[in-house]
Write an enzyme that holds these catalytic residues in place. Sequence first.
Site, PDB file in Angstrom:
ATOM      1  N   PHE A 129       2.376  19.043  30.548  1.00 54.88           N
ATOM      2  CA  PHE A 129       2.732  19.762  29.097  1.00 54.88           C
ATOM      3  C   PHE A 129       3.757  20.377  29.587  1.00 54.88           C
ATOM      4  O   PHE A 129       3.333  21.636  29.922  1.00 54.88           O
ATOM      5  CB  PHE A 129       1.452  20.419  28.206  1.00 54.88           C
ATOM      6  CG  PHE A 129       1.436  20.117  26.684  1.00 54.88           C
ATOM      7  CD1 PHE A 129       1.533  19.210  25.932  1.00 54.88           C
ATOM      8  CD2 PHE A 129       2.037  21.593  26.677  1.00 54.88           C
ATOM      9  CE1 PHE A 129       2.113  19.224  24.465  1.00 54.88           C
ATOM     10  CE2 PHE A 129       2.003  21.536  24.735  1.00 54.88           C
ATOM     11  CZ  PHE A 129       2.226  20.705  23.730  1.00 54.88           C
ATOM     12  N   ASP A 198      -6.020  22.967  32.903  1.00 56.49           N
ATOM     13  CA  ASP A 198      -5.561  22.289  31.455  1.00 56.49           C
ATOM     14  C   ASP A 198      -6.892  21.663  31.358  1.00 56.49           C
ATOM     15  O   ASP A 198      -6.829  20.877  31.069  1.00 56.49           O
ATOM     16  CB  ASP A 198      -4.110  22.373  31.371  1.00 56.49           C
ATOM     17  CG  ASP A 198      -4.411  22.882  29.963  1.00 56.49           C
ATOM     18  OD1 ASP A 198      -5.660  22.220  28.773  1.00 56.49           O
ATOM     19  OD2 ASP A 198      -3.378  23.005  29.264  1.00 56.49           O
ATOM     20  N   TYR A 223      -8.135  23.616  19.117  1.00 55.07           N
ATOM     21  CA  TYR A 223      -7.533  22.302  17.383  1.00 55.07           C
ATOM     22  C   TYR A 223      -7.907  21.628  17.907  1.00 55.07           C
ATOM     23  O   TYR A 223      -7.263  20.210  16.802  1.00 55.07           O
ATOM     24  CB  TYR A 223      -6.348  23.662  16.651  1.00 55.07           C
ATOM     25  CG  TYR A 223      -5.419  23.659  17.720  1.00 55.07           C
ATOM     26  CD1 TYR A 223      -4.521  21.603  18.223  1.00 55.07           C
ATOM     27  CD2 TYR A 223      -4.928  24.330  18.001  1.00 55.07           C
ATOM     28  CE1 TYR A 223      -3.515  22.083  19.023  1.00 55.07           C
ATOM     29  CE2 TYR A 223      -2.913  24.687  19.244  1.00 55.07           C
ATOM     30  CZ  TYR A 223      -3.429  23.980  19.267  1.00 55.07           C
ATOM     31  OH  TYR A 223      -2.108  23.635  20.745  1.00 55.07           O
ATOM     32  N   LYS A 224      -8.268  20.358  18.961  1.00 54.64           N
ATOM     33  CA  LYS A 224      -7.260  18.753  19.112  1.00 54.64           C
ATOM     34  C   LYS A 224      -9.158  18.260  19.158  1.00 54.64           C
ATOM     35  O   LYS A 224      -9.647  18.764  18.144  1.00 54.64           O
ATOM     36  CB  LYS A 224      -6.972  19.241  21.014  1.00 54.64           C
ATOM     37  CG  LYS A 224      -5.673  19.718  21.107  1.00 54.64           C
ATOM     38  CD  LYS A 224      -5.226  19.150  22.185  1.00 54.64           C
ATOM     39  CE  LYS A 224      -3.829  19.487  21.545  1.00 54.64           C
ATOM     40  NZ  LYS A 224      -3.020  20.253  23.198  1.00 54.64           N
ATOM     41  N   ARG A 391       0.883   6.878  20.516  1.00 57.77           N
ATOM     42  CA  ARG A 391      -0.392   7.039  21.371  1.00 57.77           C
ATOM     43  C   ARG A 391      -0.791   7.913  20.591  1.00 57.77           C
ATOM     44  O   ARG A 391      -0.814   8.010  19.251  1.00 57.77           O
ATOM     45  CB  ARG A 391       0.348   9.191  21.291  1.00 57.77           C
ATOM     46  CG  ARG A 391      -0.684   9.981  22.068  1.00 57.77           C
ATOM     47  CD  ARG A 391       0.029  11.453  22.668  1.00 57.77           C
ATOM     48  NE  ARG A 391      -0.039  12.475  22.016  1.00 57.77           N
ATOM     49  CZ  ARG A 391      -0.155  13.086  22.079  1.00 57.77           C
ATOM     50  NH1 ARG A 391      -0.229  13.810  22.908  1.00 57.77           N
ATOM     51  NH2 ARG A 391      -0.102  14.656  20.916  1.00 57.77           N
TER      52      ARG A 391
HETATM   53  C1  PLP Z   1      -1.669  21.472  23.610  1.00 59.00           C
HETATM   54  C2  PLP Z   1      -2.109  21.751  24.510  1.00 59.00           C
HETATM   55  C3  PLP Z   1      -1.310  22.977  24.919  1.00 59.00           C
HETATM   56  C4  PLP Z   1      -1.086  24.093  23.659  1.00 59.00           C
HETATM   57  O1  PLP Z   1      -0.750  25.222  23.446  1.00 59.00           O
HETATM   58  P1  PLP Z   1      -0.488  26.362  22.409  1.00 59.00           P
HETATM   59  O2  PLP Z   1      -1.029  27.371  23.340  1.00 59.00           O
HETATM   60  O3  PLP Z   1      -1.632  25.872  22.338  1.00 59.00           O
HETATM   61  O4  PLP Z   1       0.335  25.972  22.335  1.00 59.00           O
HETATM   62  C5  PLP Z   1      -0.771  23.332  26.081  1.00 59.00           C
HETATM   63  N1  PLP Z   1      -1.451  22.712  26.735  1.00 59.00           N
HETATM   64  C6  PLP Z   1      -2.045  21.275  27.025  1.00 59.00           C
HETATM   65  C7  PLP Z   1      -2.038  20.423  28.514  1.00 59.00           C
HETATM   66  C8  PLP Z   1      -1.438  20.566  25.654  1.00 59.00           C
HETATM   67  O5  PLP Z   1      -1.922  19.565  25.426  1.00 59.00           O
END
Ligand code: PLP
Length: 432
Positions: A129, A198, A223-224, A391
Amino acid sequence: MTTLDHCQELDAKDPLRTLKDQFILPPGVIYLDGNSLGVLPKATAARVAEVVTQEWGVGLIRSWNTAGWFESPQKAGNKIAKLIGANAGEVVATDTTSINLYKVLSAALNIAAADSPTRKLIVSERSNFPTDLYIAEALCQERGYTLKLVEPDEIAASLTADVAILMLTHVNYRTGSMHDMATVTQAAHAASILTVWDLAHSAGAVPVDLTSAKADFAIGCGYKYLNGGPGAPAFVWVNTKHTERFWQPLAGWWGHATPFEFTPDYRPAPGVNRYLCGTQPIINMAALDCGLDVYMAAEAFGGMAALRIKSLALTDLFIELVQERCVGFGIGLATPLAHAQRGSQVCLTREHGAGLEGSSGAFAIVQALIARGVIGDYRVGDGLAHKDIMRFGFTPLYIGFEDVWHAVEHLRQVLVSEEWKRPEFNQKHAVT
Ligand SMILES: *Cc1c(COP(=O)(O)O)cnc(C)c1O
């Protein structure tokens, strides 16, 4: 051939089917984007209203004590701990995933610098990401390290004597493919490399066991799959063998051993509490807690193990139906078929040139599906494979087998009718 009847039978037999009642799902929507923003639990609106009108409105500053505001990062953290194989007291809910990554990666660099100062590389995946790569890149610049990006099949060979940290996202956000955390961690440790995981697409999506994997650091998103609401606090876990070796760099007063003595010098709190920085968003924290309570309720139905069985059944069904019913439209599959390598999402692909004006058409197909109430999302491909991605996340808490049937039927109709070619489905917005 799989039939609608068969899907309805699977729903009737699903031991988790009542969990759906704990959410507010808008009518006419099949929500396959819980991997990006989870849905609204039924309890959340009333709980947030209570926090605002009673705890804030009436309790005012007294609520830090009387409503347990001050301990809310630990309270939510202990619930998250159960989902990721951590012990109580080892996780705090706080800040954002990006910020927490900065904290743990800095701490990991401090440890690496002390134990093996000649190692100057952080290894990660090219398809990680972006925020993870940006944060790592910034830290590398700050500290004189180099970020080395590799493909998934190059990870094992990249664990060389000049590597300090292996930073991976457990389930890839784009393809949904999952690493074997225990095996990868073991390989990294065998080469004296620390691991940072992560769990943004893992916590609440797949069983995770940080303790038995002997991982070093982990962070993840609220939030996911955890349904904490937009901008919900994220979380941090640190292996207890590392927690007290160093401060984290955002050493704010909430991470102080005795914050209310207001001393001029910093003394870090014991354990993971030192990973707190400043005052937490208490209203969001209350919403996150409601999301986590659904998982606590799911324990009575077998918890993450049962959710995983259903998640795999849902993604298997989706793949099977697409392969049976959407043949001849250039749809490929980016998600691994092997269960051990699959998260809780399925990524379909389209080749560049299959759509309008040289595009893949993936974006337009997703827009046409959203117009029909089937909400998934689009991600640009990695540029190398000349493919884009559609997705679809399958959250076993609230998605049923019949939903999967209808989602694929809509996809089939969008492809057969070519309605995705309409101009309104080919216009990009700020957020995809
Ligand atoms: C969704 C996601 C993030 C989100 O980071 P925020 O700081 O909440 O914007 C970070 N890393 C991964 C791998 C994600 O899927």
